[in-house]
Design a protein around this motif. Structure first.
Motif, PDB file in Angstrom:
ATOM      1  N   ASN A 287      91.702  -9.209 -12.308  1.00  0.00           N
ATOM      2  CA  ASN A 287      90.311  -9.159 -12.750  1.00  0.00           C
ATOM      3  C   ASN A 287      89.407 -10.000 -11.851  1.00  0.00           C
ATOM      4  O   ASN A 287      88.271  -9.629 -11.572  1.00  0.00           O
ATOM      5  CB  ASN A 287      90.216  -9.638 -14.198  1.00  0.00           C
ATOM      6  N   ALA A 288      89.902 -11.127 -11.376  1.00  0.00           N
ATOM      7  CA  ALA A 288      89.097 -12.013 -10.528  1.00  0.00           C
ATOM      8  C   ALA A 288      88.834 -11.389  -9.157  1.00  0.00           C
ATOM      9  O   ALA A 288      87.825 -11.696  -8.523  1.00  0.00           O
ATOM     10  CB  ALA A 288      89.788 -13.359 -10.368  1.00  0.00           C
TER      11      ALA A 288
ATOM     12  N   ARG B 173      86.439 -11.447 -21.333  1.00  0.00           N
ATOM     13  CA  ARG B 173      87.636 -12.013 -21.947  1.00  0.00           C
ATOM     14  C   ARG B 173      88.016 -11.276 -23.216  1.00  0.00           C
ATOM     15  O   ARG B 173      89.196 -11.156 -23.542  1.00  0.00           O
ATOM     16  CB  ARG B 173      87.427 -13.498 -22.214  1.00  0.00           C
ATOM     17  N   ILE B 174      87.038 -10.751 -23.922  1.00  0.00           N
ATOM     18  CA  ILE B 174      87.353  -9.995 -25.139  1.00  0.00           C
ATOM     19  C   ILE B 174      88.060  -8.693 -24.781  1.00  0.00           C
ATOM     20  O   ILE B 174      88.968  -8.252 -25.479  1.00  0.00           O
ATOM     21  CB  ILE B 174      86.095  -9.762 -26.013  1.00  0.00           C
ATOM     22  N   ARG B 175      87.674  -8.054 -23.667  1.00  0.00           N
ATOM     23  CA  ARG B 175      88.344  -6.825 -23.222  1.00  0.00           C
ATOM     24  C   ARG B 175      89.773  -7.135 -22.761  1.00  0.00           C
ATOM     25  O   ARG B 175      90.686  -6.357 -23.012  1.00  0.00           O
ATOM     26  CB  ARG B 175      87.566  -6.157 -22.088  1.00  0.00           C
TER      27      ARG B 175
ATOM     28  N   ARG C  61      96.310  -6.985 -26.838  1.00  0.00           N
ATOM     29  CA  ARG C  61      96.635  -6.504 -28.187  1.00  0.00           C
ATOM     30  C   ARG C  61      97.247  -5.115 -28.131  1.00  0.00           C
ATOM     31  O   ARG C  61      98.176  -4.806 -28.876  1.00  0.00           O
ATOM     32  CB  ARG C  61      95.379  -6.457 -29.065  1.00  0.00           C
ATOM     33  N   ALA C  62      96.748  -4.268 -27.227  1.00  0.00           N
ATOM     34  CA  ALA C  62      97.293  -2.918 -27.082  1.00  0.00           C
ATOM     35  C   ALA C  62      98.732  -2.956 -26.569  1.00  0.00           C
ATOM     36  O   ALA C  62      99.515  -2.038 -26.841  1.00  0.00           O
ATOM     37  CB  ALA C  62      96.414  -2.104 -26.134  1.00  0.00           C
ATOM     38  N   ARG C  63      99.094  -4.004 -25.861  1.00  0.00           N
ATOM     39  CA  ARG C  63     100.461  -4.135 -25.330  1.00  0.00           C
ATOM     40  C   ARG C  63     101.392  -4.865 -26.283  1.00  0.00           C
ATOM     41  O   ARG C  63     102.550  -5.082 -25.959  1.00  0.00           O
ATOM     42  CB  ARG C  63     100.433  -4.847 -23.986  1.00  0.00           C
ATOM     43  N   GLY C  64     100.873  -5.298 -27.443  1.00  0.00           N
ATOM     44  CA  GLY C  64     101.737  -5.889 -28.460  1.00  0.00           C
ATOM     45  C   GLY C  64     101.498  -7.356 -28.757  1.00  0.00           C
ATOM     46  O   GLY C  64     102.196  -7.950 -29.573  1.00  0.00           O
TER      47      GLY C  64
END
Length: 108
Positions: free
Chosen positions: A43-44, A54-56, A62-65
């Motif tokens: 990302n950097a 940061r929320i994304r 969360r999608a990865r568990g």
């Protein structure tokens, strides 16, 4: 202050209560630290307009568990970016020309 804290101070006669945590545990983020480091590094390197917030990043975890909270990810990302900033500020890039050799201006 809570009533229990005030009650404890009055009963003990102590004038000051301090608590300092020496080690910050990374209980929920610990197993995800390597993946999060990689996501933050990728990302950097992106252009500023294409970077994820940061929320994304949290939502992708969360999608990865990942089952921890956003605040842990936010705090870890903040400390990671500080470390990266310090590391990049410590880099030394030597000049390819002698001082005064290039970009000489006459300001008369």
């Amino acid at each position: 202050m809570s009533r229990n804290t005030v009650r404890k101070v009055i009963r003990s006669g102590a004038t000051e209560l301090t608590y300092e945590r020496t080690i910050q545990p990374l209980a929920t983020i610990g197993p995800w630290k390597d993946l999060l480091d990689e996501m933050l590094a990728v990302n950097a390197r992106k252009p500023k307009r294409e970077r994820l917030t940061r929320i994304r990043i949290f939502e992708e975890l969360r999608a990865r568990g990942y089952d921890g909270g956003y605040d842990a990810v936010r705090r870890y990302a903040a400390s990671w970016s500080k470390e990266e900033e310090v590391a990049s500020a410590a880099a030394y890039v030597p000049l390819s020309f002698d001082p005064g050799e290039a970009y000489q201006f006459d300001w008369r």
